[in-house]
Motif scaffolding. Structure first.
Motif, PDB file in Angstrom:
ATOM      1  N   LEU A  33      45.740  95.609  37.503  1.00 55.18           N
ATOM      2  CA  LEU A  33      44.798  96.219  38.444  1.00 55.18           C
ATOM      3  C   LEU A  33      45.348  97.502  39.052  1.00 55.18           C
ATOM      4  N   THR A  34      46.660  97.658  39.044  1.00 60.67           N
ATOM      5  CA  THR A  34      47.249  98.891  39.564  1.00 60.67           C
ATOM      6  C   THR A  34      46.998 100.069  38.632  1.00 60.67           C
ATOM      7  N   ARG A  35      46.599  99.797  37.398  1.00 63.06           N
ATOM      8  CA  ARG A  35      46.352 100.852  36.416  1.00 63.06           C
ATOM      9  C   ARG A  35      44.894 101.307  36.380  1.00 63.06           C
ATOM     10  N   MET A  36      44.104 100.805  37.298  1.00 65.48           N
ATOM     11  CA  MET A  36      42.702 101.228  37.353  1.00 65.48           C
ATOM     12  C   MET A  36      42.642 102.708  37.739  1.00 65.48           C
ATOM     13  N   ARG A  37      41.557 103.362  37.376  1.00 65.87           N
ATOM     14  CA  ARG A  37      41.439 104.805  37.602  1.00 65.87           C
ATOM     15  C   ARG A  37      41.466 105.185  39.070  1.00 65.87           C
ATOM     16  N   SER A  38      40.671 104.515  39.871  1.00 62.09           N
ATOM     17  CA  SER A  38      40.565 104.914  41.277  1.00 62.09           C
ATOM     18  C   SER A  38      40.854 103.719  42.182  1.00 62.09           C
ATOM     19  N   PRO A  39      42.148 103.457  42.420  1.00 63.67           N
ATOM     20  CA  PRO A  39      42.457 102.324  43.285  1.00 63.67           C
ATOM     21  C   PRO A  39      42.094 102.633  44.731  1.00 63.67           C
ATOM     22  N   ARG A  40      41.699 101.644  45.433  1.00 64.14           N
ATOM     23  CA  ARG A  40      41.420 101.775  46.855  1.00 64.14           C
ATOM     24  C   ARG A  40      42.742 101.540  47.588  1.00 64.14           C
ATOM     25  N   GLY A  76      40.238  87.076  32.689  1.00 68.31           N
ATOM     26  CA  GLY A  76      38.933  87.415  32.130  1.00 68.31           C
ATOM     27  C   GLY A  76      38.168  88.409  32.986  1.00 68.31           C
ATOM     28  N   PHE A  77      38.135  88.147  34.288  1.00 78.99           N
ATOM     29  CA  PHE A  77      37.409  89.054  35.173  1.00 78.99           C
ATOM     30  C   PHE A  77      38.121  90.392  35.326  1.00 78.99           C
ATOM     31  N   VAL A  78      39.435  90.393  35.293  1.00 80.04           N
ATOM     32  CA  VAL A  78      40.177  91.658  35.344  1.00 80.04           C
ATOM     33  C   VAL A  78      39.914  92.478  34.080  1.00 80.04           C
ATOM     34  N   SER A  79      39.835  91.814  32.937  1.00 83.16           N
ATOM     35  CA  SER A  79      39.525  92.522  31.686  1.00 83.16           C
ATOM     36  C   SER A  79      38.141  93.151  31.744  1.00 83.16           C
ATOM     37  N   ILE A  80      37.192  92.432  32.302  1.00 76.88           N
ATOM     38  CA  ILE A  80      35.835  92.988  32.432  1.00 76.88           C
ATOM     39  C   ILE A  80      35.821  94.149  33.426  1.00 76.88           C
ATOM     40  N   ALA A  81      36.624  94.050  34.491  1.00 80.20           N
ATOM     41  CA  ALA A  81      36.717  95.163  35.440  1.00 80.20           C
ATOM     42  C   ALA A  81      37.298  96.403  34.759  1.00 80.20           C
ATOM     43  N   HIS A  82      38.289  96.199  33.918  1.00 82.53           N
ATOM     44  CA  HIS A  82      38.851  97.333  33.165  1.00 82.53           C
ATOM     45  C   HIS A  82      37.830  97.904  32.191  1.00 82.53           C
ATOM     46  N   ALA A  83      36.980  97.057  31.645  1.00 85.61           N
ATOM     47  CA  ALA A  83      35.949  97.545  30.728  1.00 85.61           C
ATOM     48  C   ALA A  83      34.976  98.467  31.446  1.00 85.61           C
ATOM     49  N   PHE A  84      34.634  98.139  32.687  1.00 86.21           N
ATOM     50  CA  PHE A  84      33.739  99.010  33.453  1.00 86.21           C
ATOM     51  C   PHE A  84      34.389 100.360  33.741  1.00 86.21           C
ATOM     52  N   ALA A  85      35.717 100.376  33.896  1.00 85.77           N
ATOM     53  CA  ALA A  85      36.412 101.622  34.215  1.00 85.77           C
ATOM     54  C   ALA A  85      36.790 102.431  32.982  1.00 85.77           C
ATOM     55  N   ALA A  86      36.668 101.843  31.792  1.00 87.84           N
ATOM     56  CA  ALA A  86      37.087 102.532  30.562  1.00 87.84           C
ATOM     57  C   ALA A  86      36.139 103.670  30.214  1.00 87.84           C
ATOM     58  N   ASP A  87      36.689 104.668  29.536  1.00 83.59           N
ATOM     59  CA  ASP A  87      35.898 105.838  29.144  1.00 83.59           C
ATOM     60  C   ASP A  87      35.264 105.683  27.768  1.00 83.59           C
ATOM     61  N   LEU A  95      37.648  95.297  25.614  1.00 84.61           N
ATOM     62  CA  LEU A  95      37.991  94.659  26.881  1.00 84.61           C
ATOM     63  C   LEU A  95      36.985  93.581  27.266  1.00 84.61           C
ATOM     64  N   VAL A  96      35.711  93.796  26.979  1.00 78.24           N
ATOM     65  CA  VAL A  96      34.717  92.753  27.260  1.00 78.24           C
ATOM     66  C   VAL A  96      34.954  91.544  26.361  1.00 78.24           C
ATOM     67  N   VAL A  97      35.264  91.772  25.097  1.00 79.24           N
ATOM     68  CA  VAL A  97      35.562  90.659  24.181  1.00 79.24           C
ATOM     69  C   VAL A  97      36.801  89.910  24.652  1.00 79.24           C
ATOM     70  N   LEU A  98      37.822  90.640  25.094  1.00 81.17           N
ATOM     71  CA  LEU A  98      39.018  89.996  25.629  1.00 81.17           C
ATOM     72  C   LEU A  98      38.685  89.175  26.877  1.00 81.17           C
ATOM     73  N   GLY A  99      37.858  89.735  27.754  1.00 78.43           N
ATOM     74  CA  GLY A  99      37.454  89.012  28.961  1.00 78.43           C
ATOM     75  C   GLY A  99      36.670  87.755  28.648  1.00 78.43           C
ATOM     76  N   ILE A 100      35.770  87.838  27.694  1.00 80.94           N
ATOM     77  CA  ILE A 100      35.008  86.647  27.297  1.00 80.94           C
ATOM     78  C   ILE A 100      35.939  85.630  26.635  1.00 80.94           C
ATOM     79  N   GLY A 101      36.921  86.103  25.871  1.00 80.79           N
ATOM     80  CA  GLY A 101      37.898  85.187  25.272  1.00 80.79           C
ATOM     81  C   GLY A 101      38.683  84.429  26.325  1.00 80.79           C
ATOM     82  N   PHE A 102      39.132  85.125  27.363  1.00 83.58           N
ATOM     83  CA  PHE A 102      39.817  84.445  28.460  1.00 83.58           C
ATOM     84  C   PHE A 102      38.877  83.467  29.163  1.00 83.58           C
ATOM     85  N   ALA A 103      37.617  83.838  29.324  1.00 85.88           N
ATOM     86  CA  ALA A 103      36.648  82.944  29.965  1.00 85.88           C
ATOM     87  C   ALA A 103      36.402  81.696  29.122  1.00 85.88           C
TER      88      ALA A 103
END
Length: 124
Positions: A33-40, A76-87, A95-103
């Motif tokens: 999560l520290t590698r997200m584009r725009s951390p709060r 799984g949810f972190v992977s989906i969050a990274h998918a939303f931030a991906a370009d 990342l969505v497939v990885l998140g669903i795999g973890f789920a």
């Protein structure tokens, strides 16, 4: 879970490898999560306090299906969050497939884990 325990037990007898894998999944997901584009930056002290609580420090050392469920659901949810931030589109799909795999692993670990699949599908 017993399947994963069997695999890790064949590699290294005992629960050591299984517990290490659970901890690596959980802490790796949180660290990513520290590698997200725009951390709060206002959330950094809160996240640090959360990670340093005794519950999060000791909990992954327990070898139960609850820990596997928690680690894979968080990952799984972190992977989906990274998918939303991906370009790139391919990265998003992977990342969505990885998140669903973890789920799916979370759903297999606990009876109520199917709810994680539903929430992941809504989030993705």
């Amino acid at each position: 879970m017993s399947f994963l325990l069997g695999i890790t037990d064949r590699l290294v007898p005992g629960l050591t490898l299984f517990v290490m894998a659970d901890a690596a999944i959980l802490y790796g997901a949180l660290l990513s999560l520290t590698r997200m584009r725009s951390p709060r930056w206002a959330a950094v002290p809160f996240a640090l306090a959360m990670v340093l609580t005794p519950q999060l420090l000791v909990y992954p050392a327990i070898a139960t299906k609850d820990v596997l469920f928690t680690a894979t659901a968080v990952a799984g949810f972190v992977s989906i969050a990274h998918a939303f931030a991906a370009d790139r589109w391919r990265t998003k799909v992977m990342l969505v497939v990885l998140g669903i795999g973890f789920a799916v692993v979370a759903a297999a670990a606990r009876q109520n884990g199917v709810l994680v699949l539903f929430c992941a599908a809504v989030a993705g």
